[in-house]
Every structure is written in structure tokens, then in C-alpha cells.
Design a protein around this motif. Structure first.
Motif: not given
Length: 290
Positions: A71-78
């Protein structure tokens, strides 16, 4: 869309071996890890974000330790989702919860990105030889596109059914691995406590047809009291926890698996980064006073 550049999200021990086999087959490899450092091949470009990997790849392989890392790799502007394009291919080789696999299929389907859950069965020796068994959940049309990639990293690909089915089968596979290792460790502990010669005990187990080649490797580690990390205890313990929660949701009692999960959790306290076969050493210390 033809595939020539494959981007990895997560480039640890397993992913780097898969990457080497893909490079030998003619693919260009790029990768992202949170640390900014990969494992193995120093020539693989390490990019600064999952988004950049998505933007510069034709296909993406996820190989991360758990739901939270994914999830940390999937989401957010980067994040990966910010960089994916319609028509790209995403293969998730991570061992994650069934709910995570289902969610990934939904998220990427909304973006018209082709996705399969493709966890592997095997450890670093199989990954090195391109001899993993690949489980593939998703549409047959997507599998046809993914198969050239999967054939580079595995000796066989099993189509398990719709999206999410491979993630579920992977928990079955790893549960059997962890549960069987626990039984072996308990048997060894009894044999030692009962006075059976240590070398005789370990050598005899290597000759038994009922013990798999995989677990014979673990018994060899136990005899040597050395546990190079082909499959770290922290990951096996995590997978057993995923299985227990998934079984609870389905109303399936798993008394034997529960005992194995608890013993592996205790072993994880001491042997997190060693191979999960270190459970043999823990049982030898605790039950046989060795």
C-alpha cells in the motif's frame, strides 16, 4: 503494448534473482526500493519512486513483504498508481492477504491496467535457477500476455482461476510448508530429548520418502545449526498469520496450523532474519535442553 522494460517494486533477494533471469532473456530492468538500494545486480538502475518506475516501464512486478509495504508503494503522489498507464501489465509476486489482492485488482481494473496476482512457490535456490512455481490469478488473456515473463522466472505457471485465487492458494502452500516444518521440529526435539544420537536422528530423516526435498534442506540446516536466509522466519511468520486470519474469515478451524503459527512467532523473536528452519534450533534448545 510490447514489453521490453520491466520495473520492479521491491528488489530484494528474490526479486533480484528474478531480475537477473529476465535480463538474461533480453529484458531491461529498473527498480525501486524504499532504501534506494537493491540486492544483487548493481547495474540495475534504482529509481527514486514507484511512480517513476511505472512511468518508465512497460510492465511492473511487485515483490514486497506485506500488505503495508504494498500500500505504501501504491498510493500518494509518488506512488505506483500515479504513474501507471492504460494497457500496462502489473504482476504481483508478493505474498499478501486475499483482501489486498482483491483490492489491487479493483484499483488497477478501474485504470484499465492488466493485473494478475502471481505469487511464487520456492526459495532463493529456485529463483536463482529460474525454477520457481508461479501461481497466476486473473483472466486467461492477461496470462497469455504475462507468460513470457513468468516463463523466465519459473519452471511452470499454474493458472489458479480469477483474480485473487493465486493469493489464496499461496497461503495454502505456505501454511503446509510452515505446518510441516513445525511437525518436523517437534519430532526432532522429542528424539533428542529421548536420547537418540543427534547425527543418527538428522541423517535418518534425510532418507525418508515422506519428507519433501524442501524440508530435507531445512533439516540439513538444523543439523549444521546454520540458517542462511532462503526464506526468513519473519516472512513465514507473517504468512502464517495471514492464513490464520483468512481461515477465521471463512470459518475454517486450523488447530495444527495455529500451533505452527504460534511456534514460528516465538522463533521469529530470536531468528527473524534467519531461515524459518531456525525453528528446529529453537525447539532443540527449548524442548531438548540443547
Amino acid at each position: 503494448m510490447s514489453i521490453s522494460i520491466i520495473g520492479f517494486i521491491g528488489y530484494g533477494a528474490m526479486a533480484s534473482l528474478m531480475g537477473q533471469n529476465l535480463e538474461q532473456a533480453g529484458y531491461e530492468i529498473i527498480a525501486y526500493t524504499p532504501s534506494g538500494k537493491g540486492h544483487g545486480d548493481a547495474d540495475v538502475p534504482m529509481l527514486a519512486s514507484p511512480r517513476l518506475v511505472a512511468e518508465q516501464s512497460d510492465a511492473v512486478i511487485l515483490c514486497v513483504p506485506d500488505d503495508a509495504a504494498e500500500n505504501a508503494a501504491l498510493h500518494g503522489p509518488d506512488g505506483l498508481l500515479a504513474g501507471l498507464r492504460e494497457g500496462q501489465l502489473v504482476l504481483d509476486t508478493s505474498t499478501v492477504s486475499p483482501e489486498q489482492a482483491d483490492n489491487l485488482a479493483t484499483l488497477l481494473g478501474e485504470r484499465k491496467v492488466e493485473v494478475m496476482d502471481t505469487p511464487m512457490s520456492g526459495s532463493t535456490p529456485e529463483a536463482d535457477k529460474g525454477a520457481l512455481i508461479m501461481l497466476a490469478g486473473g483472466p486467461k488473456e492477461t496470462l497469455k500476455r504475462a507468460r513470457p515473463i513468468l516463463d523466465c522466472i519459473g519452471r511452470i505457471t499454474l493458472h489458479t482461476g480469477p483474480a485473487g485465487s493465486a493469493a489464496r492458494l499461496k497461503l495454502v502452500v505456505n501454511g503446509i510448508m510452515g505446518g510441516t516444518l513445525n511437525i518436523i521440529a517437534e519430532g526432532i526435539a522429542y528424539g533428542l530429548a529421548a536420547g537418540v544420537d543427534r547425527n543418527v536422528l538428522f541423517d535418518a530423516l534425510q532418507e525418508l520418502a515422506v519428507i519433501s526435498p524442501h524440508h530435507k534442506r531445512k533439516i540439513s540446516m538444523g543439523k549444521a545449526r546454520k540458517f542462511p536466509s532462503q526464506f526468513p522466519t519473519r516472512l513465514m511468520s507473517k504468512d502464517m498469520g495471514l492464513l490464520m486470519e483468512a481461515a477465521r474469515r471463512c470459518g475454517v478451524p486450523m488447530h495444527g496450523m495455529a500451533a505452527a503459527s504460534q511456534n514460528l512467532a516465538a522463533s521469529n523473536h530470536y531468528h527473524a532474519n534467519e531461515d524459518y528452519a531456525a525453528l528446529i534450533a529453537k525447539m532443540e534448545r527449548d524442548a531438548a535442553n540443547r
